[in-house]
Design an enzyme around this catalytic site. Structure first.
Site, PDB file in Angstrom:
ATOM      1  CE  LYS A  11      -3.413  -0.299  -0.624  1.00 12.84           C
ATOM      2  NZ  LYS A  11      -3.879  -0.549  -2.016  1.00 12.84           N
TER       3      LYS A  11
ATOM      4  NE  ARG B 158      -9.966  -0.928  -3.033  1.00  9.97           N
ATOM      5  CZ  ARG B 158      -8.892  -1.716  -3.143  1.00  9.97           C
ATOM      6  NH1 ARG B 158      -7.738  -1.323  -2.650  1.00  9.97           N
ATOM      7  NH2 ARG B 158      -8.981  -2.881  -3.735  1.00  9.97           N
TER       8      ARG B 158
END
Length: 330
Positions: free
Chosen positions: A73, A293
Site C-alpha cells: 500500500k 481508493r
C-alpha cells in the site's frame, strides 16, 4: 485437392507474416532504444510468434537483478509500471511470491526463473512482491540467489499507509463471496472502524494491529540491513512518487546504473482519478480502478495520536537508512 492445399498454405503464410509484422511494430520502439544504449548490441532477428506469446531470438528468461520488496500500500504496482517505461527494464507479470511462500520456494530457482519475462542481455528484470519486506526468512533467501541484487523499498507516511491498508482490507471483505450462513457481524474486525481497530479500549495504540505493525518500518528493514549492505537498498519516497514521479524515478535510474529515459512527457495528470497516469509512444495507461481508493474519514484526533506514536519508530527508521523523510509528528 492440390488447389485446396495451396490455398490453405497461402492463408497460413499470410497470417504468420501479419503476426510477425504486428509484433515487430509493437516492439520496434523499445528494442531500437535498447540496442542504441547497449555496448555491442545483439543482432535482433524476426520474432518467433506463438499463440498469445512473442519470443525474440537472442533473449532468455533471467533471474531478477532487482526486487521491489515493499511496502504494501505504498505504490509498489505504480512504481513497477513506471519503471517499465524504460527500455532497459523488463518486469515479471504479477507477484510471484517466490521467497515468502514455502510451497513456491521449495520448487527451486528454475521454477522462479521460468516466471520471469524474456529479456535481452543488458536489460534489467524486476519482480515485486510487497510481502517480501515483512517476511523474516526472505532476506537470507534472496541473498542465497544473488548477493549483489538491487533492492527498492517504497514507503509512505506510516499513518496514511495504515489507513490505505485498512481500506483495502475492508474493500476485499465487502466484495468477497461468503457462505449464506456467514455475515459480517458487528463484532467482526472487518465491520469495525479504523479508529476502533487502531486504538485499544483504554485509548492506547494497538501496536499489534497489522496495518500499524507493517508501518513500523524499522522493525522490518533492520532484518534486510543485517543481510545486505546499505548501498544495495534504495528508499523510494512513495508520497513524492504520487506528486512528482520524475524526480523519484531519476534517483532509481541512477541507482540501477541506467541512462535517464523517463521524463515528464511520460505522465499526465488524470483529474478524475486524482493521480498521474502513464504515457508512451503506443498510448496512455492508468492503473486499474482498485488503485487510488478513496480513504474513509478518520477522526483527526486519532490521526494526531497515531502520528505521535510513530515519531520514535520513524526516527529509528531514519537512522537505519540514513535519510530523514520529514513525516509529520502530529
Amino acid at each position: 485437392m492440390l488447389l485446396s492445399l495451396f490455398l490453405t498454405f497461402h492463408i497460413l503464410y499470410d497470417s504468420a507474416v501479419y503476426s510477425i509484422q504486428a509484433a515487430t511494430a509493437i516492439s520496434e520502439n523499445k528494442i531500437s532504444i535498447l540496442t542504441n544504449h547497449i555496448p555491442n548490441p545483439p543482432v535482433i532477428n524476426q520474432p518467433v510468434v506463438f499463440p498469445n506469446r512473442i519470443h525474440f531470438p537472442k533473449t532468455s528468461r533471467r533471474l531478477p537483478q532487482c526486487l521491489i520488496i515493499g511496502v504494501r500500500k505504498c505504490g509498489t504496482r505504480a512504481l513497477l509500471e513506471m519503471l517499465y517505461l524504460h527500455p532497459r527494464i523488463q518486469k515479471a507479470a504479477g507477484e510471484v511470491h517466490f521467497f515468502d511462500r514455502d510451497e513456491n520456494y521449495l520448487r527451486g530457482l528454475e521454477w522462479y526463473r521460468k516466471k520471469m519475462p524474456h529479456s535481452f542481455r543488458g536489460q534489467i528484470t524486476i519482480e515485486k512482491s510487497p510481502s517480501y519486506f515483512v517476511t523474516p526468512e526472505v532476506p537470507e533467501r534472496v541473498r542465497a540467489m544473488n548477493a549483489s541484487i538491487k533492492l527498492l523499498l517504497i514507503v509512505r507516511e506510516p499513518v496514511t499507509r495504515a489507513i490505505s491498508d485498512y481500506t483495502q482490507l475492508r474493500s476485499h471483505a465487502a466484495t468477497a463471496t461468503l457462505p449464506q450462513q456467514q455475515s459480517l457481524s458487528s463484532t467482526s474486525p472487518l465491520s469495525r472502524s479504523f479508529e476502533e481497530l487502531a486504538l485499544l479500549p483504554n485509548g492506547t495504540v494497538n501496536e499489534a494491529y497489522r496495518p500499524l505493525a507493517i508501518s513500523q518500518y524499522h522493525v522490518h528493514v533492520h532484518r534486510w540491513l543485517e543481510v545486505f549492505p546499505r548501498e544495495q537498498l534504495l528508499v523510494v519516497n512513495g508520497d513524492q512518487l504520487i506528486d512528482e514521479p520524475v524526480s523519484q524515478l531519476r534517483r532509481i535510474e541512477d541507482f540501477l546504473g541506467i541512462e535517464p529515459r523517463i521524463g515528464s512527457n511520460n505522465f499526465y495528470f488524470n483529474e478524475t482519478k486524482g493521480f498521474y497516469c502513464l504515457r508512451n509512444e503506443t498510448g496512455d495507461k492508468c492503473l486499474r480502478e482498485t488503485k487510488g481508493r478513496k480513504h474513509p474519514r478518520v477522526d483527526p484526533v486519532v490521526i494526531s495520536k497515531l502520528r505521535k506514536f510513530f515519531v520514535e519508530h520513524n526516527q529509528k527508521f531514519y537512522e537505519l537508512v540514513g535519510e530523514d523523510l520529514g513525516w509529520p509528528e502530529e
